[in-house]
Design a protein around this motif. Structure first.
Motif, short mmCIF file in Angstrom:
data_model
loop_
_atom_site.label_atom_id
_atom_site.label_comp_id
_atom_site.label_asym_id
_atom_site.label_seq_id
_atom_site.Cartn_x
_atom_site.Cartn_y
_atom_site.Cartn_z
N ASN A 3 35.31 39.97 54.54
CA ASN A 3 35.86 41.29 54.23
C ASN A 3 34.94 42.13 53.36
OD1 ASN A 3 38.87 41.38 55.28
ND2 ASN A 3 38.52 39.31 54.49
N GLY A 4 33.68 41.69 53.23
CA GLY A 4 32.70 42.48 52.49
C GLY A 4 32.94 42.53 51.01
N GLY A 5 33.62 41.52 50.44
CA GLY A 5 33.96 41.55 49.03
C GLY A 5 32.97 40.80 48.15
N SER A 6 33.37 40.60 46.90
CA SER A 6 32.52 39.92 45.92
C SER A 6 33.38 39.02 45.05
CB SER A 6 31.75 40.93 45.07
OG SER A 6 32.66 41.76 44.36
N ILE A 7 32.75 38.02 44.41
CA ILE A 7 33.44 37.07 43.54
C ILE A 7 32.71 37.03 42.21
CG2 ILE A 7 34.26 34.70 43.27
CD1 ILE A 7 34.11 34.35 46.26
N ASP A 8 33.48 37.03 41.13
CA ASP A 8 32.90 36.93 39.79
C ASP A 8 33.63 35.83 39.04
OD1 ASP A 8 31.21 37.96 37.54
OD2 ASP A 8 33.21 38.27 36.67
N THR B 146 34.74 33.16 31.84
CA THR B 146 35.68 32.42 30.99
C THR B 146 36.74 33.40 30.46
OG1 THR B 146 33.97 30.87 30.31
CG2 THR B 146 35.92 31.03 28.91
N ASP B 147 38.00 33.04 30.67
CA ASP B 147 39.08 33.93 30.25
C ASP B 147 39.22 33.90 28.72
OD1 ASP B 147 41.52 35.54 31.31
OD2 ASP B 147 42.34 34.21 29.76
N PRO B 148 39.18 35.06 28.08
CA PRO B 148 39.25 35.08 26.62
C PRO B 148 40.61 34.70 26.06
CG PRO B 148 39.28 37.30 27.48
CD PRO B 148 39.03 36.40 28.65
N VAL B 149 41.67 34.81 26.85
CA VAL B 149 43.02 34.52 26.37
C VAL B 149 43.40 33.08 26.63
CG1 VAL B 149 45.45 35.15 26.53
CG2 VAL B 149 43.68 36.93 26.65
N LEU B 150 43.31 32.66 27.89
CA LEU B 150 43.71 31.31 28.26
C LEU B 150 42.63 30.28 27.97
CD1 LEU B 150 45.55 32.01 31.64
CD2 LEU B 150 46.49 31.91 29.33
N GLY B 151 41.39 30.68 27.91
CA GLY B 151 40.30 29.76 27.56
C GLY B 151 39.69 29.02 28.73
N GLY B 152 40.29 29.11 29.89
CA GLY B 152 39.73 28.43 31.06
C GLY B 152 38.94 29.38 31.93
N ALA B 153 38.87 29.05 33.24
CA ALA B 153 38.09 29.86 34.17
C ALA B 153 38.88 31.10 34.58
CB ALA B 153 37.73 29.05 35.40
N SER B 154 38.15 32.17 34.80
CA SER B 154 38.73 33.41 35.32
C SER B 154 37.93 33.83 36.54
CB SER B 154 38.69 34.51 34.25
OG SER B 154 39.12 35.74 34.80
N VAL B 155 38.58 33.85 37.71
CA VAL B 155 37.93 34.21 38.97
C VAL B 155 38.46 35.57 39.39
CG1 VAL B 155 37.51 33.58 41.35
CG2 VAL B 155 37.72 31.80 39.63
N THR B 156 37.54 36.52 39.55
CA THR B 156 37.92 37.87 39.96
C THR B 156 37.31 38.15 41.33
OG1 THR B 156 37.94 38.61 37.67
CG2 THR B 156 37.83 40.31 39.38
N VAL B 157 38.15 38.53 42.27
CA VAL B 157 37.72 38.83 43.64
C VAL B 157 37.99 40.31 43.91
CG1 VAL B 157 38.14 38.41 46.08
CG2 VAL B 157 38.14 36.50 44.47
N HIS B 158 36.96 41.00 44.36
CA HIS B 158 37.13 42.40 44.73
C HIS B 158 36.95 42.54 46.24
CE1 HIS B 158 37.20 46.73 44.44
NE2 HIS B 158 36.07 46.79 45.15
N LEU B 159 37.96 43.12 46.89
CA LEU B 159 37.94 43.30 48.35
C LEU B 159 37.99 44.79 48.63
CD1 LEU B 159 40.56 40.54 49.28
CD2 LEU B 159 38.07 40.37 49.41
N PRO B 160 36.88 45.38 49.08
CA PRO B 160 36.85 46.83 49.30
C PRO B 160 37.64 47.23 50.54
CG PRO B 160 34.80 45.86 50.04
CD PRO B 160 35.58 44.75 49.40
N ARG B 161 38.00 48.49 50.58
CA ARG B 161 38.66 49.01 51.78
C ARG B 161 37.65 49.13 52.91
NH1 ARG B 161 43.73 50.59 50.89
NH2 ARG B 161 44.38 50.87 48.70
N GLU B 162 38.16 49.30 54.11
CA GLU B 162 37.28 49.30 55.29
C GLU B 162 36.23 50.40 55.21
OE1 GLU B 162 37.58 49.44 60.17
OE2 GLU B 162 39.39 49.49 58.93
N ARG B 163 36.60 51.57 54.77
CA ARG B 163 35.61 52.66 54.70
C ARG B 163 34.51 52.33 53.69
NH1 ARG B 163 40.32 54.78 52.41
NH2 ARG B 163 40.21 55.28 50.16
N ALA B 164 34.89 51.61 52.61
CA ALA B 164 33.88 51.21 51.62
C ALA B 164 32.95 50.16 52.21
CB ALA B 164 34.55 50.68 50.36
N ARG B 165 33.50 49.27 53.05
CA ARG B 165 32.66 48.25 53.68
C ARG B 165 31.68 48.89 54.65
NH1 ARG B 165 37.59 45.33 54.00
NH2 ARG B 165 37.78 45.71 56.23
N VAL B 166 32.16 49.86 55.40
CA VAL B 166 31.28 50.55 56.34
C VAL B 166 30.18 51.27 55.60
CG1 VAL B 166 31.16 52.34 58.09
CG2 VAL B 166 33.07 50.75 58.09
#
Length: 541
Positions: free
Chosen positions: A513-518, A521-541
């Protein structure tokens, strides 16, 4: 598991009479060898005859000029009895050389000498005009001794006047005899050449028979046609690799599933730009049964076996089955099951609350019963209403409700952030369910593996540029140097079989889907924080 290549079936009696390719090649080569040898023998004999003819012309011409110029020849011709003086000399020279006749004659062509004394005094048969003009010459003419190669030279007297002629000849019969003497040698060489060609053809025929398994052209053609038809009809991908891990055979389905930019045929596994785990499996050659691997946007079930024939290792046979749709459907089924489990748990809790309400009423405390019932119902219904309002897709909302219940059963508090707002999804809900479900499962596992409190936080926010999914946990976290490694196929912290594919599916879904993964470390919970961004179709094009 080993794949044993069987020996070819015995050919039916109707086909036994047909010559195999090896026999046809042997027959063709022997025929060509015999024809070429016969042509060579004929050419050699003709060349020998031509050589003998040329040599006869030069020898007779040289001898005729020598006799004509010999001292005393002109005087003997001009004497009163030329025959008496010249016949003994001509016979002697004839016997000491390889010629058949030496004829000395007058300018008018009257013979003074001849091997047959009865021909002396008679007219010479043949052309003498060039010699009378002073030019020695050679010709082929049929005289009293038969066809012969003869040369005529003039005899000069006083004042350079032609006083006679000398004719020296060799019969064609003698030339044929000379050529026939070379025939045994020519035949011996020819037979030797045929024998060598036959031996080489026999050796080639044996090798060809071994390589073609003794099959004839029609059988090979039919075998290829069936083989090609089966390959194109298979709904599974098929790869055949040799011992050097090069692709010998691949069908259309395998090309589609591997999603390679080049034709795999004839290339090594390293050239196909496959997923590292899949490439390692193909190179290893080990047996594999329904192993899950990734190839492009496909999830594949891979089977691999060694191919053996008569104990010889021929390479490996690999079959590929597409499990992409099955995985997606399984994800949706898990969501539905999770939702059903959540409903079951809610029903169980509702029963407990109902018993509590009934007991409070029996204790004559109706106001406490009403307050307890409405408080629990408002909290549960409030969560459902909030998720259905914040997340526009019912399947995704059901997934979140189910995961909350599953996490609670494992002692993990899964909270959906108040900032969650995704009324419309820029990607198919099937892909989002795969991404979100696997991220939550891994976060719950990580949180449950550490000491309390066990917490997981999820949020979904959609905007003009796309959808952002964030999943954080209170687990051990992910080291920065391993942030990329965790999304490869096979990476897992669990010891049980069947794991190591979830995060790889997340990465493939994001890439599709043309996205990205980051990963951070989560500053509140202290564990891993995985952020996924999925652009809209026009952004992918």
């Amino acid at each position: 598991m080993r794949v044993t290549v069987p020996r070819p079936l015995r050919r039916p009696a109707a086909r036994a009479a047909r010559l195999s390719i090896s026999k046809q090649v042997l027959l063709l080569q022997m025929t060509v060898a015999v024809l070429l040898t016969a042509a060579g023998i004929t050419a050699a004999i003709q060349q020998a005859r031509s050589t003998d003819f040329d040599r006869a012309r030069s020898e007779t011409l040289a001898l005729a000029e020598t006799v004509a110029a010999a001292p005393g020849t002109a005087a003997a011709v001009e004497s009163a009895d030329p025959t008496t003086l010249l016949q003994p000399i001509a016979v002697s020279i004839q016997q000491s050389t390889a010629v058949d006749f030496i004829v000395v004659m007058s300018p008018d062509g009257i013979r003074y000498t001849h091997p047959n004394p009865g021909e002396i005094g008679r007219h010479y048969l043949g052309d003498t005009a060039p010699a009378l003009a002073g030019r020695p010459f050679s010709e082929v003419y049929t005289g009293t001794l038969g066809p012969s190669v003869r040369s005529v030279a003039p005899i000069y007297g006083a004042g350079h006047k032609v006083v006679g002629l000398v004719s020296v000849g060799i019969t064609l019969e003698r030339l044929s005899t000379l050529a026939s003497r070379q025939l045994p040698l020519i035949l011996a060489i020819a037979l030797g050449a045929v024998a060598l060609v036959g031996l080489g053809s026999w050796a080639l025929s044996r090798r060809l028979r071994k390589q073609t398994l003794g099959l004839g052209p029609l059988e090979i053609t039919r075998l290829y046609e069936h083989h090609d038809a089966v390959l194109h009809a298979m709904h599974e991908g098929l790869l055949v690799l040799d011992r050097r891990h090069r692709v010998l055979l691949v069908n259309d389905e395998a090309v589609r599933l591997l999603d390679t930019a080049v034709d795999p045929t004839g290339r090594s596994v390293a050239e196909l730009d496959l997923d590292p785990a899949l490439a390692a499996l193909l190179v290893s050659g080990r047996d594999a049964h329904d192993e899950t691997h990734l190839a492009g946007t496909h999830v594949l079930a891979v089977n691999q076996s060694r191919a053996l024939r008569d104990g010889r290792d021929l390479g490996t046979v690999v079959t590929l089955r597409d499990h992409t749709e099955l995985r997606a459907l399984a994800g949706e089924l898990d969501s539905a099951r999770a939702f059903a489990d959540a409903l079951s748990a809610s029903a169980h809790e509702a029963a407990n609350r109902l018993h509590t309400v009934v007991t409070l009423i029996e204790l004559d405390r109706p106001q406490d019963a009403v307050r307890f019932a409405t408080t629990e119902l408002a909290a549960s219904q409030g969560l459902i209403d909030r998720l259905l309002t914040a997340v526009g897709d019912e399947a995704v909302a059901a997934l979140l409700l189910g995961k909350i219940s599953q996490a609670a059963e494992r002692g993990v508090e899964l909270s959906v952030g108040e900032d969650t707002a995704a009324p419309d999804l820029p990607v198919p809900n099937r892909d989002l369910i795969t991404i979100l479900g696997n991220l939550i499962d891994n976060a719950v596992d990580a949180a449950a593996a550490e000491q309390a409190p066990h917490r997981v936080a999820v949020s979904l926010c959609s905007g003009a540029d796309g959808l952002t999914v964030r999943v954080a946990d209170s687990g051990a976290g992910i080291a920065p140097e391993r942030a990329e490694e965790v999304f490869t196929r096979g990476w897992t912290t669990k010891q049980e079989a069947g794991h190591g594919i979830g995060l790889a599916l997340v990465r493939r879904g994001v890439q599709r889907n043309g996205g990205s993964i980051d990963v951070a470390t989560d500053p509140v919970l202290g564990g891993a924080s995985v952020t996924v961004h999925l652009p809209r179709e026009r952004a992918r094009v």
